[in-house]
Design a protein around this motif. Structure first.
Motif, mmCIF file in Angstrom:
data_model
loop_
_atom_site.group_PDB
_atom_site.id
_atom_site.type_symbol
_atom_site.label_atom_id
_atom_site.label_comp_id
_atom_site.label_asym_id
_atom_site.label_seq_id
_atom_site.Cartn_x
_atom_site.Cartn_y
_atom_site.Cartn_z
ATOM 1 N N ARG A 173 0.563 -0.732 0.100
ATOM 2 C CA ARG A 173 0.304 -0.103 0.334
ATOM 3 C C ARG A 173 0.772 1.424 0.182
ATOM 4 N N ASP A 174 1.106 1.752 -0.381
ATOM 5 C CA ASP A 174 0.685 3.757 -0.960
ATOM 6 C C ASP A 174 0.727 4.288 0.526
ATOM 7 N N GLU A 175 1.361 5.674 0.295
ATOM 8 C CA GLU A 175 0.786 6.228 2.024
ATOM 9 C C GLU A 175 -0.669 6.963 2.219
ATOM 10 N N GLN A 176 -1.238 6.843 1.344
ATOM 11 C CA GLN A 176 -2.968 7.259 0.812
ATOM 12 C C GLN A 176 -4.003 5.605 1.018
ATOM 13 N N GLY A 177 -3.078 4.570 1.140
ATOM 14 C CA GLY A 177 -3.716 3.323 1.666
ATOM 15 C C GLY A 177 -3.523 2.215 0.312
ATOM 16 N N THR A 178 -3.534 2.770 -0.412
ATOM 17 C CA THR A 178 -3.862 2.374 -1.687
ATOM 18 C C THR A 178 -3.602 1.231 -1.788
ATOM 19 N N VAL A 179 -3.703 -0.218 -2.680
ATOM 20 C CA VAL A 179 -2.702 -1.624 -2.798
ATOM 21 C C VAL A 179 -2.545 -0.548 -4.352
ATOM 22 N N VAL A 180 -1.027 -0.816 -4.472
ATOM 23 C CA VAL A 180 -0.460 -0.801 -6.063
ATOM 24 C C VAL A 180 0.026 -1.213 -6.675
ATOM 25 N N ALA A 181 0.640 -2.165 -5.556
ATOM 26 C CA ALA A 181 1.807 -3.853 -6.076
ATOM 27 C C ALA A 181 1.517 -5.065 -5.355
ATOM 28 N N GLY A 182 1.918 -6.176 -6.148
ATOM 29 C CA GLY A 182 1.438 -7.143 -5.085
ATOM 30 C C GLY A 182 2.240 -8.710 -6.397
ATOM 31 N N VAL A 183 2.186 -9.388 -5.242
ATOM 32 C CA VAL A 183 3.525 -10.284 -5.547
ATOM 33 C C VAL A 183 3.083 -11.628 -5.004
ATOM 34 N N HIS A 235 0.394 -2.319 -10.405
ATOM 35 C CA HIS A 235 -0.927 -1.334 -10.430
ATOM 36 C C HIS A 235 -0.539 -0.761 -11.848
ATOM 37 N N ARG A 236 -0.905 -0.487 -12.923
ATOM 38 C CA ARG A 236 -1.057 0.105 -14.354
ATOM 39 C C ARG A 236 -0.901 1.601 -14.357
ATOM 40 N N ASP A 237 -1.662 1.954 -12.837
ATOM 41 C CA ASP A 237 -2.083 3.523 -12.640
ATOM 42 C C ASP A 237 -1.127 4.192 -11.856
ATOM 43 N N TYR A 238 -0.086 3.511 -11.327
ATOM 44 C CA TYR A 238 0.759 3.645 -10.416
ATOM 45 C C TYR A 238 2.174 3.605 -10.564
ATOM 46 N N ARG A 239 2.729 2.523 -11.730
ATOM 47 C CA ARG A 239 4.092 2.957 -12.616
ATOM 48 C C ARG A 239 4.928 3.821 -12.250
ATOM 49 N N GLY A 240 6.215 3.746 -12.065
ATOM 50 C CA GLY A 240 6.980 4.549 -12.609
ATOM 51 C C GLY A 240 8.104 5.569 -10.792
ATOM 52 N N ARG A 241 6.971 4.693 -9.777
ATOM 53 C CA ARG A 241 7.540 5.235 -8.603
ATOM 54 C C ARG A 241 8.499 4.603 -7.895
ATOM 55 N N GLY A 242 8.284 3.381 -8.279
ATOM 56 C CA GLY A 242 9.635 2.794 -7.335
ATOM 57 C C GLY A 242 8.758 1.594 -6.471
ATOM 58 N N TYR A 243 7.339 1.155 -7.046
ATOM 59 C CA TYR A 243 6.760 -0.014 -6.174
ATOM 60 C C TYR A 243 7.082 -1.442 -6.505
ATOM 61 N N GLY A 244 7.437 -1.470 -8.407
ATOM 62 C CA GLY A 244 7.952 -2.378 -8.339
ATOM 63 C C GLY A 244 9.543 -3.000 -7.823
ATOM 64 N N GLU A 245 10.420 -1.781 -7.470
ATOM 65 C CA GLU A 245 11.461 -2.668 -7.138
ATOM 66 C C GLU A 245 11.017 -2.793 -5.139
ATOM 67 N N ALA A 246 10.012 -1.863 -4.729
ATOM 68 C CA ALA A 246 9.589 -1.579 -2.867
ATOM 69 C C ALA A 246 9.160 -3.114 -3.434
ATOM 70 N N ILE A 247 7.689 -3.939 -3.596
ATOM 71 C CA ILE A 247 7.183 -5.150 -3.490
ATOM 72 C C ILE A 247 8.488 -6.174 -3.500
ATOM 73 N N THR A 248 9.409 -6.435 -4.915
ATOM 74 C CA THR A 248 10.290 -6.786 -5.014
ATOM 75 C C THR A 248 11.453 -7.700 -3.751
ATOM 76 N N ARG A 249 11.706 -6.078 -2.881
ATOM 77 C CA ARG A 249 12.181 -6.103 -1.789
ATOM 78 C C ARG A 249 11.740 -6.921 -1.090
ATOM 79 N N ALA A 250 10.424 -6.251 -0.348
ATOM 80 C CA ALA A 250 9.503 -7.317 0.183
ATOM 81 C C ALA A 250 9.591 -8.529 -0.242
ATOM 82 N N ALA A 251 9.283 -9.023 -1.608
ATOM 83 C CA ALA A 251 9.493 -10.929 -1.724
ATOM 84 C C ALA A 251 10.327 -11.107 -1.421
ATOM 85 N N ALA A 252 11.620 -10.713 -2.094
ATOM 86 C CA ALA A 252 12.802 -11.694 -1.367
ATOM 87 C C ALA A 252 13.132 -11.678 0.081
ATOM 88 N N ALA A 253 13.213 -10.700 1.039
ATOM 89 C CA ALA A 253 12.792 -10.658 2.702
ATOM 90 C C ALA A 253 11.534 -12.178 2.749
#
Length: 288
Positions: A198-208, A227-245
């Motif tokens: 979830r981003d700072e507004q609580g919206t689900v923006v990425a998943g794995v 989510h196609r409306d929230y790309r280019g903000r580093g969320y892919g990298e963030a959810i990938t790091r969370a997945a690895a953890a």
């Protein structure tokens, strides 16, 4: 002794999940993972069982194949069987002949470990290498921290958030709540997790979804989406790091992901998250 081919049936799936996990190795070839079967399980246990082919000799399991599509077979080998001539020739013959109940007629694809003997057999028979895929691996020793997202583990009550994110991330996705529950009921999911960010507004923006192959074995990310409306903000990298953890917490030795080499954005995202590229892999296909 001769090689036999069979479809295991529903009751035979659980032992195959275990065996696929045993065959995974950080030092071994990139090949079909228990998480690949687990993700396919979303179509239901009967369809998952019908998609599996196993090759055995004298009761010893040597190779496991999964029909991702009627024209695409993905194969994992026992580590000692990659160069087994009898097995590879039998698998080659079974893939060439539609009457044997593996692949259909016409243009078909086989994904097998790059150092399996069957690769050479296909090449000699005129099969062609398809576009490359890029495997990447994270050592899980450092670089897992992220602050861009709040991470939640999805359960049965929140499955709709994960499925909605999947549909918003992949055009044409058919992932529904029903299919999430079918996947989660599968044997492979006992050692898996679905995460959303979830981003700072609580919206689900990425998943794995992450899949363990057992303690000390490489784990798999399959699939990851933003989510196609929230790309280019580093969320892919963030959810990938969370997945690895998450895989580290599940006891994985490393985290593994595979994406088409042509998907430059995905490759860059995984590398930004600390994943290191391995040697490219290719399917082989028989022209129609």
């Amino acid at each position: 002794m001769t090689i036999s081919l069979r479809t295991p049936g529903v009751d035979g799936l659980a032992p195959l999940v275990v065996k696929l996990g045993e065959w995974q190795s950080d030092d071994g070839p990139v090949q079909l993972h228990p998480g690949d079967l687990g993700w396919f399980w979303r179509f239901g246990v009967d369809r998952a069982a019908n998609a599996i082919r196993v090759w055995e000799r004298d009761g010893e399991l040597l190779a496991i194949g999964m029909l991702d599509e009627p024209d695409l077979l993905r194969v994992a080998y026992s580590p000692d069987a990659l160069q087994d001539e009898e097995l590879n020739h039998r698998l080659f013959d079974d893939c060439r002949d539609p009457e044997r109940g593996v692949l259909i007629e016409g243009k078909v694809y086989v994904e097998a470990p790059m150092d399996a003997l069957v690769q050479e057999l296909f090449t000699k028979d005129g099969w062609i290498q398809d576009d490359p895929w890029q495997p990447l691996r994270h050592p899980l020793t450092e670089g897992l921290e992220q602050s861009a997202l709040t991470i939640e583990v999805i359960g049965p009550e929140t499955a709709s958030e994960r499925t909605a994110l999947q549909r918003a991330s992949f055009d044409g996705s058919t992932f529904t709540d029903e299919r999430w529950h079918a996947m989660a009921a599968g044997t492979a999911y006992a050692a898996a997790r679905c995460l959303v960010g979830r981003d700072e507004q609580g919206t689900v923006v990425a998943g794995v979804t992450v899949w363990s192959a057992g303690e000390g074995k490489p784990g798999l990310l399959e699939p990851m989406g933003v989510h196609r409306d929230y790309r280019g903000r580093g969320y892919g990298e963030a959810i990938t790091r969370a997945a690895a953890a998450a895989l580290r917490d599940l006891g994985a030795s490393t985290a593994f992901v595979n994406t088409p080499s042509s998907n430059i954005g995905a490759v860059a995202t995984y590398q930004a998250a600390g994943f290191e590229p391995l040697a490219e892999v290719r399917d082989q296909y028989r022209p129609a």
